[in-house]
Write an enzyme that holds these catalytic residues in place. Structure first.
Site, PDB file in Angstrom:
ATOM      1  N   SER A  13      29.841   2.303  43.940  1.00 18.60           N
ATOM      2  CA  SER A  13      30.059   1.516  42.782  1.00 18.60           C
ATOM      3  C   SER A  13      28.979   0.422  42.995  1.00 18.60           C
ATOM      4  CB  SER A  13      31.559   0.772  42.865  1.00 18.60           C
ATOM      5  OG  SER A  13      31.561  -0.094  43.961  1.00 18.60           O
ATOM      6  N   CYS A  14      28.834  -0.514  41.816  1.00 16.18           N
ATOM      7  CA  CYS A  14      28.049  -1.351  41.698  1.00 16.18           C
ATOM      8  C   CYS A  14      27.912  -2.226  42.921  1.00 16.18           C
ATOM      9  CB  CYS A  14      28.052  -2.142  40.402  1.00 16.18           C
ATOM     10  SG  CYS A  14      27.156  -3.736  40.254  1.00 16.18           S
ATOM     11  N   PRO A  15      26.880  -2.794  43.271  1.00 18.04           N
ATOM     12  CA  PRO A  15      25.331  -2.530  42.977  1.00 18.04           C
ATOM     13  C   PRO A  15      24.735  -1.311  43.839  1.00 18.04           C
ATOM     14  CG  PRO A  15      25.389  -4.214  44.609  1.00 18.04           C
ATOM     15  CD  PRO A  15      26.831  -3.815  44.474  1.00 18.04           C
TER      16      PRO A  15
END
Lengths: 75, 131
Positions: A13-15
């Site tokens: 998941s981000c980042p």
């Protein structure tokens, strides 16, 4: 489409997809192609934004069973 | 166009840490020059022990499950990633003095400075962000 390097960023998941994409593209020469696979829906907007910021180009984008694949050509 | 991103981290919770380090690593990965000024509770985010046990906001503890499910990186991992990408960490000298902390209490490679150190970096940064 043929690529010079494949990056599996599925499940991240981000980042992290962006961070991994940056690190992968750093290993390529100008004009070479990176294939990135992600499952993070945020990356759908983030990868194109990152590509634009770096002056790279998206040659192809596809989605299959929740996996999004980008072909990015290094500037 | 500015190629700098300036961030002030002034809160010490888990949510604050994600806001700060996600923006910082994303910016650094997009070839931006990034500096974070850690002040007051924000110092928790780079404290050697503190960063491993950052508190959730009261009443938000149930999000722990969501964090695990979303496969979100742990804060120490993001700290390491940020430093690897060249993000500059500036710890606030005044807050350190007030709290009785020294550079040994923090992760390796930080700078210690005052408000002017940050302001000099931030004067031509866009965006400047505060968390």
């Amino acid at each position: 489409m043929k690529s010079n390097l494949q990056l599996d960023a599925k499940g991240l998941s981000c980042p992290m997809p962006i961070v991994k994409t940056k690190k992968a593209i750093d290993t390529l020469a100008s004009g070479e192609i990176l294939e990135v696979q992600v499952t993070d829906k945020g990356a759908l907007a983030d990868i194109p934004a990152w590509v634009k910021a770096g002056g790279h180009a998206i040659l192809d984008k596809s989605e299959d069973a929740g996996v999004i694949t980008f072909f990015i050509q290094k500037a | 166009m500015s190629n700098k991103v300036a961030i002030i981290a002034s809160n010490g919770g888990l949510f604050d840490a994600y806001k700060v380090f996600n923006i910082a690593t994303a910016a650094a990965a997009t070839e931006k020059e990034v500096a974070i000024f850690f002040t007051f509770e924000g110092l928790n985010l780079i404290h050697k022990q503190g960063m491993h046990a950052l508190p959730m906001p009261a009443g938000a503890e149930h999000y722990a499950e969501g964090f695990a499910k979303a496969n979100v990186p742990a804060i120490p991992q993001l700290v390491e990633m940020a430093q690897e990408l060249g993000v500059k960490f500036i710890a606030c000298q005044m807050t350190m003095d007030v709290m009785g902390l020294t550079t040994d209490d923090f992760v390796e490679g930080i700078e210690v400075g005052g408000a002017v150190t940050f302001l000099e970096f931030a004067k031509d940064a866009a965006p400047s962000l505060t968390f």
